[in-house]
Structures are given as C-alpha cells and as structure tokens.
Motif scaffolding. Structure first.
Motif, PDB file in Angstrom:
ATOM      1  N   LEU A 189      47.056  32.743  29.088  1.00  0.00           N
ATOM      2  CA  LEU A 189      48.084  32.179  28.223  1.00  0.00           C
ATOM      3  C   LEU A 189      49.301  33.087  28.134  1.00  0.00           C
ATOM      4  O   LEU A 189      50.436  32.612  27.991  1.00  0.00           O
ATOM      5  CB  LEU A 189      47.514  31.926  26.824  1.00  0.00           C
ATOM      6  N   ILE A 190      49.097  34.390  28.217  1.00  0.00           N
ATOM      7  CA  ILE A 190      50.198  35.352  28.053  1.00  0.00           C
ATOM      8  C   ILE A 190      50.567  36.007  29.384  1.00  0.00           C
ATOM      9  O   ILE A 190      51.744  36.120  29.729  1.00  0.00           O
ATOM     10  CB  ILE A 190      49.817  36.419  27.008  1.00  0.00           C
ATOM     11  N   TRP A 229      47.100  24.031  27.257  1.00  0.00           N
ATOM     12  CA  TRP A 229      45.831  24.685  26.956  1.00  0.00           C
ATOM     13  C   TRP A 229      45.468  24.566  25.476  1.00  0.00           C
ATOM     14  O   TRP A 229      44.296  24.362  25.129  1.00  0.00           O
ATOM     15  CB  TRP A 229      45.899  26.152  27.367  1.00  0.00           C
ATOM     16  N   LEU A 230      46.441  24.686  24.590  1.00  0.00           N
ATOM     17  CA  LEU A 230      46.149  24.567  23.159  1.00  0.00           C
ATOM     18  C   LEU A 230      45.674  23.159  22.809  1.00  0.00           C
ATOM     19  O   LEU A 230      44.724  22.984  22.025  1.00  0.00           O
ATOM     20  CB  LEU A 230      47.391  24.930  22.344  1.00  0.00           C
ATOM     21  N   VAL A 233      42.042  22.709  24.052  1.00  0.00           N
ATOM     22  CA  VAL A 233      41.056  23.346  23.160  1.00  0.00           C
ATOM     23  C   VAL A 233      40.915  22.547  21.874  1.00  0.00           C
ATOM     24  O   VAL A 233      39.798  22.364  21.346  1.00  0.00           O
ATOM     25  CB  VAL A 233      41.470  24.794  22.880  1.00  0.00           C
ATOM     26  N   LEU A 234      42.021  22.036  21.357  1.00  0.00           N
ATOM     27  CA  LEU A 234      41.974  21.250  20.127  1.00  0.00           C
ATOM     28  C   LEU A 234      41.193  19.958  20.321  1.00  0.00           C
ATOM     29  O   LEU A 234      40.440  19.532  19.419  1.00  0.00           O
ATOM     30  CB  LEU A 234      43.400  20.947  19.658  1.00  0.00           C
ATOM     31  N   VAL A 235      41.332  19.319  21.470  1.00  0.00           N
ATOM     32  CA  VAL A 235      40.571  18.093  21.741  1.00  0.00           C
ATOM     33  C   VAL A 235      39.084  18.392  21.810  1.00  0.00           C
ATOM     34  O   VAL A 235      38.244  17.635  21.280  1.00  0.00           O
ATOM     35  CB  VAL A 235      41.066  17.459  23.056  1.00  0.00           C
ATOM     36  N   ILE A 236      38.701  19.501  22.449  1.00  0.00           N
ATOM     37  CA  ILE A 236      37.282  19.851  22.539  1.00  0.00           C
ATOM     38  C   ILE A 236      36.706  20.127  21.156  1.00  0.00           C
ATOM     39  O   ILE A 236      35.582  19.698  20.823  1.00  0.00           O
ATOM     40  CB  ILE A 236      37.107  21.064  23.472  1.00  0.00           C
ATOM     41  N   VAL A 237      37.454  20.823  20.314  1.00  0.00           N
ATOM     42  CA  VAL A 237      36.971  21.114  18.954  1.00  0.00           C
ATOM     43  C   VAL A 237      36.912  19.846  18.122  1.00  0.00           C
ATOM     44  O   VAL A 237      35.988  19.650  17.314  1.00  0.00           O
ATOM     45  CB  VAL A 237      37.877  22.174  18.303  1.00  0.00           C
TER      46      VAL A 237
END
Length: 312
Positions: A189-190, A229-230, A233-237
C-alpha cells in the motif's frame, strides 16, 4: 731618488655579448610554380569489374541491424521485450476494465431490485437473470483479475531493465525487493509508490542525484490502488455481518469495489502506455521496410568474358 712614474690606469675589457640569431630563408614570390586546383571529376556511374565479384549484399529487404543471427545484436533487448509485453497487456487491461464495469452494473441492478422489493413483489425471471448476471460477472472478474495483475508485474520488471539499459545504469533496487514491495499485502500500500516513482524517474532520463518526484498520473494511480485494496478488505469484513441491511450495504460495497477495480485498470493502462511510449517512442507499425524493386536510367554494366581459369 728617481721620480716615481704613475702606473697607467687599466681600462676594463668590454665583455663580448653573443646574441642568438636564427636565419630563416624563404623563397621569393614566384619562385615556385602555383599549385594546380583539383578539378572535380564527373560521376561516370557505378564501378565496373572485369569479372563478377564474389562479394555482395543478400537479396533481402532493408531491415534494422538488430536481427543479425550469430551476433550480439541478435539477442532480444529489454526494449523489444517491453514492446511485446505492452501489446499484450493493454488489451487485457481494457478488457478487464469493461468486465469490472459490467460487474458493477450487475451489483447496482441487484441493489435496485432490493429497493423495489420493499414495496412490491419481483418477477422470478427478472431475479433469476439478475442473479445469473451477478454470479457470472463476479466470477469472471475475480478469476481474470490474476491475468492483468501478473502481466503488470512482469511489465514492471522488464520496464526497469529497459530504462536501465537506455540510461546505461543499473536498476536502483534488486528484483526481490521490487517483488516484495509490490506483492506483499499491507506493505504494497505504501512502498509500491517509490517503485513506480523510481521507474518514472529512470524513464524520464533524470540523474540519480535528483530525488524522484512522482507525477500526477503516478499519484492518481497510487490513490486508486490504495482505494481498491481498502474497499476489498472492507467487503471481506462486511461479509461476516448479518441482517438485511448489511446485505444491502454489502451489495453497494461490492459495486464500489468493481468500479475501483475498473478505474485502476484504466489508470494502469494509461501509465503503461505513457512509460512504454517514452522508452520506445517509435512504434514498429510506423516503420516501413524498404526494398529495391528496380533501377531506372542506369547504364548497363560492361561485361567481359569470364576467363576459363577463374574460380567461381
């Protein structure tokens, strides 16, 4: 006493001074005949030979001297390999962007049907078509996302060597470092931003003394990369939540993730096209191969009889 005569005064001797003199003799004007000016000879045509020469050029079309077999120029350079990868990568990225937009449209259609189901009943055929559309586009987007991802990483590695080959310097980072900064989650990400910024720095032929400064296109690509990517991850959570509202919110999040993936594919295609164009500004399609078809107006060469003792 006899008178004392004074001794005559001795005068100092004059010191002889020798001057270094160099005599230079030059002939007077007109002593030598003037030089004759060279008269330009007339072009009498191509050279002629008493017998057919044993050397000559191959009967081939004009081509670049980078494909001579058996020499170092016959090796495939990073620039040529980059052109091949770019021609394959760009259609894949645009195809994936269209597929991701179709998946986002399917999710939006599902959300519209969920909103309509609150006040009225839905048709079974419409729901079946919507579910099939969502499942098909979702699976295709998930499975085919590996192809543009792998080709993009491959393009990144080859582009680094192509830029280093043009500048005559070694890549600033090793290959395992690039793969770590790009493929490891959370780290990418960075640290993926310095990798792309260093590549753009090398593509623009800037010196190593200056600090890499990413352009707006690179910053835009990095922003869409982080957003994608954010959202993923939010969809998986969000999948672990229960309830009707959580399911409806999950549909919206999946649609936003598909839109972000499509945007990432589009920006990546623009970035790849820009950097590849800077590394190889002339496309092979624009190059024309020249071939001698015939010669008009040239005199016929003089031919002599071939001696019987000559060896062909």
């Amino acid at each position: 006493m006899p008178p004392v005569r004074p001794e005559p005064m001795q005068q100092p001797r004059a010191q002889s001074v020798r001057h270094r003199v160099r005599w230079v003799a030059s002939p007077p004007p007109g002593a030598w005949p003037p030089r004759r000016e060279a008269v330009a000879e007339r072009y009498s045509g191509p050279p002629s030979y008493p017998v057919p020469p044993r050397w000559g050029f191959p009967n081939l079309a004009w081509r670049r001297p980078t494909a001579v077999p058996g020499t170092a120029s016959g090796e495939v350079t990073p620039g040529e390999r980059l052109r091949v990868i770019t021609r394959s990568l760009l259609p894949v990225l645009w195809t994936f962007a269209a597929l991701a937009l179709a998946a986002a449209a399917a999710e939006i259609w599902r959300y519209v049907l969920l909103v309509q189901s609150r006040d009225s009943a839905l048709s079974t055929s419409v729901v079946t078509v919507s579910d099939s559309f969502v499942i098909t586009t979702g699976l295709l987007t998930t499975i085919l996302s590996l192809l543009p991802s792998g080709l993009t990483v491959w393009w990144l590695l080859v582009a680094r060597y192509a830029a280093a080959d043009v500048s005559g310097e070694l890549p600033p980072r090793r290959q395992w470092q690039v793969l770590t900064f790009v493929l490891v989650p959370v780290v990418n990400l960075i640290l993926v931003l310095p990798i792309v910024a260093e590549l753009e720095h090398a593509v623009l032929r800037r010196t190593r003394e200056t600090r890499p400064k990413p352009s707006r296109l690179v910053l835009m690509w990095w922003g869409v990369w982080v957003l994608n990517w954010l959202l993923l991850v939010l969809v998986i959570v969000w999948r672990f939540r229960d309830g009707v509202q959580a399911m409806a919110d999950g549909v919206v999040l999946v649609a936003l993730t598909d839109l972000a993936a499509a945007g990432l594919a589009v920006v990546t295609a623009l970035l790849v096209k820009r950097m590849s164009g800077l590394l190889s500004p002339v496309a092979e399609k624009r190059l024309r191969l020249f071939r001698v078809l015939k010669v008009d107006g040239a005199p016929d060469p003089e031919r002599r009889e071939r001696p019987t003792s000559s060896v062909r």
